[in-house]
Write a protein that holds these residues in place. Sequence first.
Motif, PDB file in Angstrom:
ATOM      1  N   ALA A 459       0.851  -1.193   0.000  1.00 27.87           N
ATOM      2  CA  ALA A 459       0.000   0.000   0.000  1.00 27.87           C
ATOM      3  C   ALA A 459       0.884   1.240   0.000  1.00 27.87           C
ATOM      4  O   ALA A 459       1.931   1.281   0.662  1.00 27.87           O
ATOM      5  CB  ALA A 459      -0.918   0.016   1.224  1.00 27.87           C
ATOM      6  N   VAL A 460       0.464   2.262  -0.765  1.00 25.26           N
ATOM      7  CA  VAL A 460       1.222   3.519  -0.830  1.00 25.26           C
ATOM      8  C   VAL A 460       0.881   4.347   0.406  1.00 25.26           C
ATOM      9  O   VAL A 460      -0.266   4.725   0.625  1.00 25.26           O
ATOM     10  CB  VAL A 460       0.891   4.300  -2.115  1.00 25.26           C
ATOM     11  N   GLU A 461       1.895   4.632   1.204  1.00 28.15           N
ATOM     12  CA  GLU A 461       1.696   5.426   2.425  1.00 28.15           C
ATOM     13  C   GLU A 461       1.914   6.908   2.169  1.00 28.15           C
ATOM     14  O   GLU A 461       1.191   7.755   2.674  1.00 28.15           O
ATOM     15  CB  GLU A 461       2.629   4.924   3.522  1.00 28.15           C
ATOM     16  N   SER A 462       2.926   7.224   1.352  1.00 25.31           N
ATOM     17  CA  SER A 462       3.168   8.609   0.962  1.00 25.31           C
ATOM     18  C   SER A 462       3.916   8.623  -0.361  1.00 25.31           C
ATOM     19  O   SER A 462       4.736   7.747  -0.634  1.00 25.31           O
ATOM     20  CB  SER A 462       3.979   9.359   2.034  1.00 25.31           C
ATOM     21  N   VAL A 463       3.619   9.630  -1.186  1.00 24.19           N
ATOM     22  CA  VAL A 463       4.264   9.747  -2.482  1.00 24.19           C
ATOM     23  C   VAL A 463       4.308  11.211  -2.883  1.00 24.19           C
ATOM     24  O   VAL A 463       3.379  11.977  -2.606  1.00 24.19           O
ATOM     25  CB  VAL A 463       3.523   8.902  -3.551  1.00 24.19           C
ATOM     26  N   LEU A 464       5.411  11.605  -3.502  1.00 21.86           N
ATOM     27  CA  LEU A 464       5.585  12.966  -4.001  1.00 21.86           C
ATOM     28  C   LEU A 464       6.314  12.885  -5.332  1.00 21.86           C
ATOM     29  O   LEU A 464       7.379  12.273  -5.433  1.00 21.86           O
ATOM     30  CB  LEU A 464       6.386  13.816  -3.005  1.00 21.86           C
ATOM     31  N   THR A 465       5.701  13.488  -6.373  1.00 15.61           N
ATOM     32  CA  THR A 465       6.271  13.433  -7.710  1.00 15.61           C
ATOM     33  C   THR A 465       6.527  14.839  -8.236  1.00 15.61           C
ATOM     34  O   THR A 465       5.963  15.822  -7.749  1.00 15.61           O
ATOM     35  CB  THR A 465       5.325  12.699  -8.677  1.00 15.61           C
ATOM     36  N   ASN A 466       7.398  14.929  -9.234  1.00 13.35           N
ATOM     37  CA  ASN A 466       7.639  16.173  -9.949  1.00 13.35           C
ATOM     38  C   ASN A 466       7.809  15.841 -11.430  1.00 13.35           C
ATOM     39  O   ASN A 466       7.550  14.719 -11.861  1.00 13.35           O
ATOM     40  CB  ASN A 466       8.859  16.906  -9.388  1.00 13.35           C
ATOM     41  N   GLU A 467       8.255  16.811 -12.193  1.00 10.62           N
ATOM     42  CA  GLU A 467       8.370  16.619 -13.644  1.00 10.62           C
ATOM     43  C   GLU A 467       9.395  15.554 -14.012  1.00 10.62           C
ATOM     44  O   GLU A 467       9.276  14.903 -15.047  1.00 10.62           O
ATOM     45  CB  GLU A 467       8.741  17.942 -14.317  1.00 10.62           C
ATOM     46  N   SER A 468      10.409  15.394 -13.195  1.00 10.89           N
ATOM     47  CA  SER A 468      11.461  14.432 -13.509  1.00 10.89           C
ATOM     48  C   SER A 468      11.185  13.035 -12.961  1.00 10.89           C
ATOM     49  O   SER A 468      11.916  12.089 -13.263  1.00 10.89           O
ATOM     50  CB  SER A 468      12.809  14.920 -12.964  1.00 10.89           C
ATOM     51  N   GLY A 469      10.145  12.894 -12.140  1.00 10.37           N
ATOM     52  CA  GLY A 469       9.836  11.574 -11.598  1.00 10.37           C
ATOM     53  C   GLY A 469       9.444  11.640 -10.139  1.00 10.37           C
ATOM     54  O   GLY A 469       8.734  12.545  -9.703  1.00 10.37           O
ATOM     55  N   LEU A 470       9.925  10.684  -9.356  1.00  8.15           N
ATOM     56  CA  LEU A 470       9.595  10.598  -7.944  1.00  8.15           C
ATOM     57  C   LEU A 470      10.549  11.442  -7.106  1.00  8.15           C
ATOM     58  O   LEU A 470      11.763  11.438  -7.332  1.00  8.15           O
ATOM     59  CB  LEU A 470       9.661   9.144  -7.457  1.00  8.15           C
ATOM     60  N   GLU A 471       9.980  12.157  -6.119  1.00  7.86           N
ATOM     61  CA  GLU A 471      10.796  12.850  -5.129  1.00  7.86           C
ATOM     62  C   GLU A 471      10.901  12.025  -3.851  1.00  7.86           C
ATOM     63  O   GLU A 471      11.965  11.936  -3.244  1.00  7.86           O
ATOM     64  CB  GLU A 471      10.204  14.226  -4.808  1.00  7.86           C
ATOM     65  N   SER A 472       9.781  11.456  -3.417  1.00 11.81           N
ATOM     66  CA  SER A 472       9.783  10.607  -2.228  1.00 11.81           C
ATOM     67  C   SER A 472       8.703   9.557  -2.376  1.00 11.81           C
ATOM     68  O   SER A 472       7.701   9.754  -3.075  1.00 11.81           O
ATOM     69  CB  SER A 472       9.543  11.439  -0.965  1.00 11.81           C
ATOM     70  N   LEU A 473       8.918   8.412  -1.714  1.00 18.35           N
ATOM     71  CA  LEU A 473       7.971   7.311  -1.796  1.00 18.35           C
ATOM     72  C   LEU A 473       8.138   6.433  -0.568  1.00 18.35           C
ATOM     73  O   LEU A 473       9.255   6.071  -0.192  1.00 18.35           O
ATOM     74  CB  LEU A 473       8.195   6.470  -3.065  1.00 18.35           C
ATOM     75  N   THR A 474       7.027   6.103   0.061  1.00 14.11           N
ATOM     76  CA  THR A 474       7.016   5.172   1.184  1.00 14.11           C
ATOM     77  C   THR A 474       5.901   4.165   0.961  1.00 14.11           C
ATOM     78  O   THR A 474       4.736   4.531   0.761  1.00 14.11           O
ATOM     79  CB  THR A 474       6.798   5.895   2.525  1.00 14.11           C
ATOM     80  N   LEU A 475       6.259   2.896   0.940  1.00 18.86           N
ATOM     81  CA  LEU A 475       5.302   1.810   0.748  1.00 18.86           C
ATOM     82  C   LEU A 475       5.210   0.992   2.021  1.00 18.86           C
ATOM     83  O   LEU A 475       6.223   0.724   2.682  1.00 18.86           O
ATOM     84  CB  LEU A 475       5.736   0.903  -0.414  1.00 18.86           C
ATOM     85  N   LYS A 476       3.994   0.591   2.350  1.00 14.39           N
ATOM     86  CA  LYS A 476       3.777  -0.256   3.506  1.00 14.39           C
ATOM     87  C   LYS A 476       3.503  -1.678   3.027  1.00 14.39           C
ATOM     88  O   LYS A 476       2.687  -1.897   2.135  1.00 14.39           O
ATOM     89  CB  LYS A 476       2.601   0.252   4.336  1.00 14.39           C
ATOM     90  N   VAL A 477       4.202  -2.655   3.629  1.00 10.22           N
ATOM     91  CA  VAL A 477       4.070  -4.054   3.228  1.00 10.22           C
ATOM     92  C   VAL A 477       3.506  -4.849   4.399  1.00 10.22           C
ATOM     93  O   VAL A 477       3.594  -4.431   5.563  1.00 10.22           O
ATOM     94  CB  VAL A 477       5.423  -4.637   2.772  1.00 10.22           C
ATOM     95  N   ASN A 478       2.935  -6.020   4.082  1.00  9.15           N
ATOM     96  CA  ASN A 478       2.372  -6.857   5.141  1.00  9.15           C
ATOM     97  C   ASN A 478       3.390  -7.890   5.612  1.00  9.15           C
ATOM     98  O   ASN A 478       4.549  -7.904   5.188  1.00  9.15           O
ATOM     99  CB  ASN A 478       1.081  -7.527   4.669  1.00  9.15           C
ATOM    100  N   ASP A 479       2.946  -8.799   6.468  1.00  6.98           N
ATOM    101  CA  ASP A 479       3.850  -9.768   7.089  1.00  6.98           C
ATOM    102  C   ASP A 479       4.367 -10.815   6.109  1.00  6.98           C
ATOM    103  O   ASP A 479       5.322 -11.527   6.430  1.00  6.98           O
ATOM    104  CB  ASP A 479       3.135 -10.478   8.252  1.00  6.98           C
ATOM    105  N   HIS A 480       3.748 -10.929   4.935  1.00  6.74           N
ATOM    106  CA  HIS A 480       4.163 -11.948   3.966  1.00  6.74           C
ATOM    107  C   HIS A 480       5.247 -11.450   3.012  1.00  6.74           C
ATOM    108  O   HIS A 480       5.566 -12.143   2.044  1.00  6.74           O
ATOM    109  CB  HIS A 480       2.946 -12.410   3.155  1.00  6.74           C
TER     110      HIS A 480
END
Length: 619
Positions: A459-480
Amino acid sequence: MNRKSCIPGFRRCGVFVLLLILIPSRVLALEIHEIRWSFHDRPVAYHFNPVTLLVENNQATPFEGQLRFQPESFRGQTIGLALAKSIYIAPYEKKWVQFYPYFTESNANWSVDWEETGHQKSKSFLAPVPTHERAAVQLVSFGSLERLLPGIKQYPEEIFPPFSATTDSLESVVLNHVPKWDKARRTAFLEWIYSGGTVHLFKNTSGNALVFSESFAPLNRMSSVVSFGKGRIFRHQITFDQLSSAELSRMMRIIQQKTGDPSDGDEKLADVYYYDPARGYYPHAGFLYSNMSDEELLTTLTEMSKPQRIWYLNFFISFLYLLVVGPGYYVVTRLSQKTHHYYFYYFLGTALFSLIFLISGRYSSNQTSQVHSLILANVLPDREIELSEWSSLGIVNGGTYEISHLGDEHLYAACNEYSRINGISTSGSQGMLKIEIPPNSSQSFLHKAKTRETVFEVAVESVLTNESGLESLTLKVNDHFPNQIKQIYFQAGPKLYELKQDKERLVYHGTSRKISTVLDYSLQNSADSLATFSLTGTVKPRENPDKLPLDQLFPVLLKRALGINSDLTGSKQQSNVSTGKLLVLCDAPDELVLQSPQVTKKNGLVLYCLEVPLKIQID
């Protein structure tokens, strides 16, 4: 001789010939009326293809048995892997029977074998020359009177394959009605679209837009173009009868449009095939290495897994044995005139060297059977994983091995129609490969399957993009989420963003590279380990193949996961950051590799590929 006396003889011969003509020959219990090669009557090379037979039972009793479908030489000798299917056909009934062979570029003979009243019966077919272009078809119903579109092959929807792994040879589908499919075929169709298929939807014969059931949910969107995974759904607001020649031509161009520029690969081929005699290999083998075919990839894995022998030790012991049986025994007979001394030393020397050869033979080969596996795992929307596995077994003690995996919809292939293989493969949820492997040898295979083992969610927890692509990204994963991680990337547009795991989160810390740069870097690391041979161009380990890490084959998995056909197309990926792919490289878990207890040493590398929409999900 009297001519009149010959006339009765001729008459009797004529009557006998007439009886032979009039008396019908014995009818076989099974009769094959029709064979359909793949989706457009020509198999697609280097893919699994559905081959469908129309089989009739001509007897008053039901037929229950097994059909075998396998390639054969032009002399009629069976070669390659046999595909088996158990069938039941009621008396005087017809039934479609479907096999899923893997085709190379050969148009070999194929035979269908079955047992009838205690005797083996068979019928042979010559396959059409395989093509490299995937099929574009119009799905139709048996006996329908709907308009057939010129330039597009028609394929009966009733025999659409129920396994998603068998639809790789299909490119596009044209449809103007809702197919009456069971759950397996509906699922296979949707997974084919998600994996990159294209569907063109037209209004039905009454002029109404197609309305699908909930199980076809992605097809109910009314936009003119809908993206579903890697695939696309085009909705046309006309019927087939309203389709003009110009519109048909435009649609055909869309169907036949291929991504990437084929000249990208041609520009590098001259350098790739340049052979450096001073170094004894191709200095620019990286291009071919990262574009390995299935057969080349299996050949490389075979070099890693096959039992290795210390030949110089065996040669030295053989030389000592020749000295003993030659000059040694001669010296014994010269020193002693007693015959029993000669026989004593003869039998002693023979027994001693037999023991030495037995020990050296075991010592100079691997003591345990092992397997090397390379796995691409595409995570599907319904919490299933589509697996593509390339494996090679190195066997010390020969015998008949049963190769099976966890999961559903198994398909197996040896990827070489000309190899003499004593083995049989079955497909489906209980699919397996039963094959005879000689001692101190190896056997490679390609495996396609679906499984729910090791599936995980993101699941996407936080994301920030600009013209060149991604600035920041945090993904949340489960126990598997997988263990023993080697590398985590997130692909968005033409870039790969490196992620780090922080407990239950994957965080981007600012390190990114172009896809082509990552591939080039990986190829430079493998340049000292892999090279192509001058005669065949096959990529193989240069030295110490048993110590070559599977990590060196990461570029092969990366290119297949991203659908890149050449080194340069990585820089041409669209800069669309609304969605991306999570790529997780790790050691293959036990749930994904073969389950044979006879193989104790298992080496595997898996690349998970998961489509991730870049939007924050609110619970």
